[in-house]
Write a protein that holds these residues in place. Structure first.
Motif, PDB file in Angstrom:
ATOM      1  N   ARG A  54      -7.354  10.062  -4.879  1.00  0.00           N
ATOM      2  CA  ARG A  54      -6.482   9.360  -5.810  1.00  0.00           C
ATOM      3  C   ARG A  54      -6.697   7.844  -5.824  1.00  0.00           C
ATOM      4  NH1 ARG A  54      -0.665  12.419  -4.632  1.00  0.00           N
ATOM      5  NH2 ARG A  54      -1.363  14.552  -5.152  1.00  0.00           N
ATOM      6  N   ARG A  55      -7.068   7.276  -4.679  1.00  0.00           N
ATOM      7  CA  ARG A  55      -7.297   5.828  -4.576  1.00  0.00           C
ATOM      8  C   ARG A  55      -8.620   5.648  -3.853  1.00  0.00           C
ATOM      9  NH1 ARG A  55      -1.734   3.935  -1.819  1.00  0.00           N
ATOM     10  NH2 ARG A  55      -2.575   1.843  -2.198  1.00  0.00           N
ATOM     11  N   TRP A  61       0.806  -1.222   0.000  1.00  0.00           N
ATOM     12  CA  TRP A  61       0.000   0.000   0.000  1.00  0.00           C
ATOM     13  C   TRP A  61       0.837   1.269   0.000  1.00  0.00           C
ATOM     14  CZ3 TRP A  61      -4.776  -0.624   3.747  1.00  0.00           C
ATOM     15  CH2 TRP A  61      -5.563  -1.695   3.299  1.00  0.00           C
ATOM     16  N   LEU A  64      -6.336   9.822  -0.247  1.00  0.00           N
ATOM     17  CA  LEU A  64      -6.768   8.513  -0.724  1.00  0.00           C
ATOM     18  C   LEU A  64      -8.128   8.594  -1.413  1.00  0.00           C
ATOM     19  CD1 LEU A  64      -5.708   6.177   2.227  1.00  0.00           C
ATOM     20  CD2 LEU A  64      -4.672   6.331  -0.041  1.00  0.00           C
TER      21      LEU A  64
END
Length: 514
Positions: free
Chosen positions: A286-287, A105, A283
């Motif tokens: 972007r994720r 991660w 996050l």
């Protein structure tokens, strides 16, 4: 050293954390009150079948976890290390899982931050060496989170995630709480990726989890959830709103920072929550699936606390630590990404983070290195050994109500009879000055013990009343616990009356069957 090489630096705090956990477990502290109550159920609760019913002393624990404890006890005995072996194994497994997660991660800075937080967490170290289910809660929360992230990227693994959630629901009650939010993210991601058919496929094994959690509730949890006397206790400690909901929400970051995060007050706490907010923000942008998965348990915890369903405080919020620690690690990664690599090489960046984290985690490091302490400051094991050694046939044994579990676990009520449990009572209809003299009539000696101080006045009241009835020939301190040996013949001269205790009485109840 390359980036992948620096990620291996994260092994250092994880190995140190594992050593601290084993050190605390090997110290073999006597069981404290809450542990004694769980241990009594495991040993004397009617075997595997009995653990499925109402637990003694109003205790609550996952049935699968209790069954593992029972199996360990039958196989290896009832020593403290045996009883705490399952919590230790869950905590060590958490560190292994952290290592697997951070390698995939995060980069080196995020991996090191996560390893420091998980490895040196005082809460995770403490419950690795305590007969409670909280290390299983932390492991299951992290495992379901990691598997959900894997399934979000590889939809064929979603069915395996549901099976894991079903198994976890028998090992951790908090796993039941974390599952719905994570499932919503997985199903939502499937719907966005492939429409309603994909969403249905992603949710197709939800009935398996519902059946597992439902059976667990019907068989065991329904007897132990919703204890009415615990609700005001947790409300006083910030677990539930006491007044304004918004005021409660505003105070939750500081409350969680104090326990279970155990962060110093002031800038360190503020900095930690800023890292969590930065990590979640980056996050989510972007994720997105990973950001939603980290945010889901936090949202669930806030909602359940606001609804007075599950306390959002102390050890009952330990299932939120994986999301918080991983979000903080993502925040460090986000901040590091703002700095041009040409100006600060990876080695220098790691050094800065390590030194900064060292200052932030000083209390955690001190906790990990310090000799394990008695949780409630009482050595009931030594006290019960003293009672057994001093007891003679016919002696009357008086024990404070809070010490009932200690007597049941470490001693035998059969050998300590005749015996009474005592509690101090203020002036009023329950206060009978003649109750103690009547119980002592015909006795020659009294052995008395006051353990954990749920009522701070108990030792003083017991000592004052006993001194009025006879001569205290022995007084023993067991850390915060106190034991007395009283000779009733000849009667003692009038004892000096302590301020505030003149009219306090001792209420007596006979030993039960156990």
């Amino acid at each position: 050293m390359g980036v992948r090489g620096w990620v291996y630096v994260a092994l250092v705090p994880l190995v140190a954390g594992a050593a601290a956990r084993i050190w605390h477990w090997a110290h073999d502290r006597p069981l404290w009150l809450d542990e004694q109550m769980i241990a009594i159920n495991v040993r004397d609760g009617g075997g595997f079948r009995g653990l499925a019913g109402p637990l003694l002393h109003h205790q609550s624990a996952p049935l699968g976890w209790l069954w593992v404890e029972r199996a360990f006890l039958l196989a290896f005995g009832s020593g403290e290390r045996v009883l705490r072996l399952q919590p230790l194994l869950f905590s060590l497994a958490t560190l292994v899982l952290v290592w697997l997660v951070v390698r995939t991660w995060f980069g080196p800075l995020g991996a090191l931050t996560a390893a420091l937080l998980f490895g040196l967490s005082p809460a995770l170290i403490r419950y690795a060496a305590e007969l409670k289910q909280y290390s299983a809660d932390a492991f299951c929360a992290l495992a379901l989170l990691a598997l959900a992230a894997w399934a979000a990227a590889r939809p064929r693994w979603t069915h395996a995630w549901w099976v894991a959630a079903a198994v976890a629901s028998w090992l951790s009650m908090d796993a039941i709480l974390v599952t719905p939010g994570l499932a919503a993210v997985l199903v939502g991601a499937a719907w966005r990726r492939g429409g309603w058919r994909a969403a249905l496929r992603a949710a197709s094994l939800a009935p398996v989890w519902l059946a597992a959690a439902g059976v667990h509730y019907l068989v065991a949890l329904r007897y132990t959830t919703g204890e009415p006397h615990l609700r005001p206790w947790w409300q006083q400690r910030g677990g539930f709103p006491d007044g304004s909901l918004w005021s409660w929400l505003a105070h939750r970051p500081a409350g969680l920072a104090a326990d279970p995060l155990r962060l110093p007050e002031g800038p360190v706490t503020v900095g930690f929550w800023l890292l969590v907010a930065a990590g979640l923000t980056v996050l989510l942008a972007r994720r997105t699936p990973l950001g939603l998965l980290l945010a889901a348990p936090l949202a669930t915890g806030v909602a359940l606390g606001a609804a007075h369903a599950v306390p959002l405080a102390s050890r009952l919020a330990i299932w939120l630590l994986p999301s918080l620690y991983l979000a903080a690690a993502a925040g460090v990664e986000a901040i590091a990404a703002l700095t041009p690599r040409a100006r600060i090489p990876a080695a220098a960046g790691l050094t800065v983070v390590a030194v900064g984290a060292g200052f932030v985690l000083v209390p955690q490091i001190e906790y990990a290195l310090a000799p394990p302490r008695l949780v409630d400051g009482v050595d009931d094991r030594a006290a019960m050994a003293w009672l057994a050694a001093e007891h003679r046939p016919g002696d009357l044994v008086l024990v404070s109500v809070s010490s009932i579990p200690a007597v049941r676990w470490y001693s035998s009520m059969g050998t300590l009879r005749p015996g009474r449990f005592v509690r101090p009572v203020p002036p009023g209809p329950d206060c009978s000055p003649q109750a103690l003299p009547a119980a002592l009539a015909g006795q020659r000696r009294v052995l008395a013990y006051s353990g954990i101080r749920t009522d701070p006045a108990t030792p003083a009241v017991m000592e004052a009343r006993l001194a009025e009835q006879g001569r205290i020939v022995q007084r023993r301190d067991f850390r915060a616990g106190v034991g007395w040996l009283v000779d009733l013949h000849p009667p003692a001269p009038p004892a000096p009356v302590l301020p505030g205790l003149k009219t306090s009485c001792l209420q007596l109840s006979a030993f039960g069957r156990r």
